[in-house]
Design an enzyme around this catalytic site. Structure first.
Site, short mmCIF file in Angstrom:
data_model
loop_
_atom_site.label_atom_id
_atom_site.label_comp_id
_atom_site.label_asym_id
_atom_site.label_seq_id
_atom_site.Cartn_x
_atom_site.Cartn_y
_atom_site.Cartn_z
N ASP A 180 45.16 47.10 37.56
CA ASP A 180 43.99 46.42 38.13
C ASP A 180 42.92 47.45 38.47
OD1 ASP A 180 42.21 44.78 39.39
OD2 ASP A 180 43.64 43.93 40.81
N HIS A 182 40.00 46.46 39.52
CA HIS A 182 39.35 45.81 40.68
C HIS A 182 37.84 45.99 40.67
CE1 HIS A 182 41.16 44.31 44.73
NE2 HIS A 182 41.34 43.46 43.74
N GLU A 206 42.94 44.78 34.29
CA GLU A 206 42.29 43.68 35.02
C GLU A 206 40.96 44.15 35.61
OE1 GLU A 206 43.15 40.96 38.99
OE2 GLU A 206 44.83 41.80 37.85
N GLU A 232 39.52 36.19 38.76
CA GLU A 232 39.76 35.82 40.14
C GLU A 232 38.46 35.57 40.90
OE1 GLU A 232 40.56 39.69 42.76
OE2 GLU A 232 41.71 39.72 40.89
N HIS A 282 45.92 33.86 39.26
CA HIS A 282 45.79 34.83 40.35
C HIS A 282 46.34 34.20 41.62
CE1 HIS A 282 43.22 36.78 43.57
NE2 HIS A 282 43.64 37.85 42.93
#
Length: 379
Positions: A180, A182, A206, A232, A282
């Protein structure tokens, strides 16, 4: 049957539960958690009560359409999270009233269980390795971990070595790894890091860039073979549409407590199927959110894997199953989560415990991080 009451509950560590009760005593539960913004979502329920008290709870599509379109201003994290929690509670209520799981009413099951992954943390390879082995002992075969701390606009490529070492430590423990980003990594660094990671055979990367940069994501997708996952922070089928059209995403990660609930995420998943894109819902949230995800997982052909917030990372010391009486329905077995067979969402909530917890009214907020130079850093 009419909707007689819509209640919301602040549940620690950062959840917002929804309870809908009909005038005949039928009850359904949902989860409208939006991390750090519980008060805003709770406030959105005032308008939902005005619209839907006295409404037929079985007319879920009509309620969704009015809830989404009826206020003129639509979409966004707060309004869609509120609508998601209401949607989940209505599926739960209807399922319990007619004696069917939500997935049965959505077309029936295509699988009996779904592969699951859990998050691991740690800054150093030995910490990552220990965390991965602990997840393996819990029965998981896949984990997700943060790719990196914040990278500045320009960073020395040698800083990528630590990322590779951390991934290899998790893989050495026998785990498949999703990484991830982020949205922490700016485009100049993201494309370099993605290429460096490509030989490691990751499940996905991700949010290598934030979804507010669709052009950059499409460009990155053309550079690397590793599957790109995101979603998400997208809240409707209209938010996802341009990513399908540009080919920027391989795995979508709608959050069933942010993106309009079960009904909307089922439509998002159907759109993804038309583009040969996989779905990995998610879910760093509570038990009702996870139960809702499992309803989608059960009846959706292109679901690949399910996130579960088992442990203390997301829940800050609280047990995911703290307010659930039939805990086995949300417990992983050999790396998979079973599909709940009970009516509605398939989970039984300890209402007395929820009401007692609500009295504390948590005030959870996202932590604020900063770069070495003092400027704001993405969480």
């Amino acid at each position: 049957m009419k909707i007689g009451r819509i209640e919301t509950f602040y549940v620690p560590p950062r959840w917002l539960f929804v309870r809908v009760e009909s005038d005949e005593g039928a009850v359904g539960w949902g989860e409208a958690s939006l991390e750090g913004h519980a008060e805003a979502v709770d406030g959105a329920f005032e308008a939902l009560r005005d619209r839907f008290l006295g409404h037929d709870p079985y007319r879920i599509e009509d309620i969704w359409q009015v809830g989404y379109r009826g206020g003129f201003y639509r979409g966004g994290a707060v309004l869609m999270s509120a609508l998601a929690g209401l949607d989940q509670a209505l599926w739960d209520l209807k399922g319990k009233a007619v004696g069917l799981p939500a997935w049965e009413m959505l077309g029936g099951a295509v699988r009996d269980k779904v592969r699951a992954y859990a998050w691991i943390g740690g800054d150093r390879p030995h910490e990552i390795g220990e965390a991965a082995r602990a997840r393996r002992e819990q029965g998981f075969s896949a984990v997700k971990m943060n790719a990196t701390a914040e990278l500045e606009w320009l960073a020395a490529p040698k800083s990528f070595d630590a990322v590779v070492e951390r991934v290899e430590a998790a893989q050495a423990a026998g785990m498949d790894v999703g990484l991830d980003f982020h949205g922490r990594v700016h485009r100049p660094m993201a494309k370099q890091l993605a290429k460096v990671l490509e030989p490691l055979g990751l499940l996905f990367i991700e949010e290598p860039l934030l979804s507010e940069n669709p052009e950059g994501l499409a460009g990155l997708a053309a550079l690397v073979a590793t599957p790109i996952a995101l979603g998400e922070r997208l809240y409707s089928r209209w938010d996802f549409k341009p990513f399908f059209e540009s080919g920027a995403v391989d795995i979508i990660q709608p959050d069933l407590s942010h993106a309009g609930g079960i009904l909307e995420c089922r439509k998002i998943a159907a759109m993804a199927e038309a583009y040969d894109v996989a779905v990995a819902p998610h879910c760093p949230l509570g038990p009702l959110a996870l139960a809702a995800c499992l309803q989608l997982d059960a009846c959706t052909p292109n679901v690949a894997i399910q996130e579960i917030s088992l442990g203390i990372h997301y829940n800050v010391g609280h047990d995911l199953l703290e307010f659930v009486t039939n805990k086995e329905v949300l417990s992983p077995v050999d790396g998979y989560l079973p599909i709940p067979r009970g009516p509605g969402l398939g989970v039984l909530i300890d209402e007395a415990a929820v009401r007692a917890a609500h009295k504390g009214r948590h005030r959870w907020r996202n932590p604020v991080w900063r770069h070495a130079d003092g400027s704001f850093a993405e969480w």
